[in-house]
Write an enzyme that holds these catalytic residues in place. Structure first.
Site, PDB file in Angstrom:
ATOM      1  N   CYS A  11      -1.052   7.775   2.846  1.00  0.00           N
ATOM      2  CA  CYS A  11      -1.966   6.936   3.415  1.00  0.00           C
ATOM      3  C   CYS A  11      -3.447   6.926   2.939  1.00  0.00           C
ATOM      4  CB  CYS A  11      -1.678   6.433   4.713  1.00  0.00           C
ATOM      5  SG  CYS A  11      -2.871   5.317   5.333  1.00  0.00           S
ATOM      6  N   SER A  12      -3.950   6.244   2.046  1.00  0.00           N
ATOM      7  CA  SER A  12      -5.463   6.487   1.606  1.00  0.00           C
ATOM      8  C   SER A  12      -6.425   6.422   3.064  1.00  0.00           C
ATOM      9  CB  SER A  12      -5.864   5.438   0.769  1.00  0.00           C
ATOM     10  OG  SER A  12      -5.951   4.151   1.263  1.00  0.00           O
TER      11      SER A  12
END
Length: 113
Positions: A11-12
């Site tokens: 997840c960025s």
């Protein structure tokens, strides 16, 4: 200061929150909540500490949300589903002495560092 990050490396937003924490000179305890999911009691505590409802923490766009028929589910059902299917837990969650936050956007972490 103690910092705990419920982290998903894919997840960025989670990676960006981790960077902000480290840029602040802190070394967080990183919890891979997908590999080591929280139990229902822990989820309830995080929700209470963050001032969130389960409907605000659940990832309704995950396929398992639809598969389980969770649209319209009550809080208890959502918490139980997140406990059984940690992919449903939104991230990143950061816990410090100053508070607990769902850090979306990641800059929300700055309020509790």
């Amino acid at each position: 200061m103690s910092v705990t990050l419920w982290h998903n490396t894919a997840c960025s937003k989670s990676r960006n929150a981790l960077k902000l924490i480290r840029d602040a000179g802190l070394d967080p305890v990183i919890v891979d909540y997908l590999a080591d999911p929280p139990d229902v009691a822990t989820l309830r505590k995080v929700l209470a500490d963050a001032g969130l409802r389960a409907s605000e923490l659940v990832r309704s766009n995950e396929p398992v949300f639809a598969e389980l028929g969770l649209a319209g589910a009550d809080e208890a059902q959502l918490v139980a589903a997140m406990g059984a299917h940690p992919r449903l837990i939104n991230r990143p969650i950061v816990i410090t002495e100053k508070g607990t936050r769902l850090c979306r956007p990641p800059e929300r972490v700055l309020d509790i560092l």
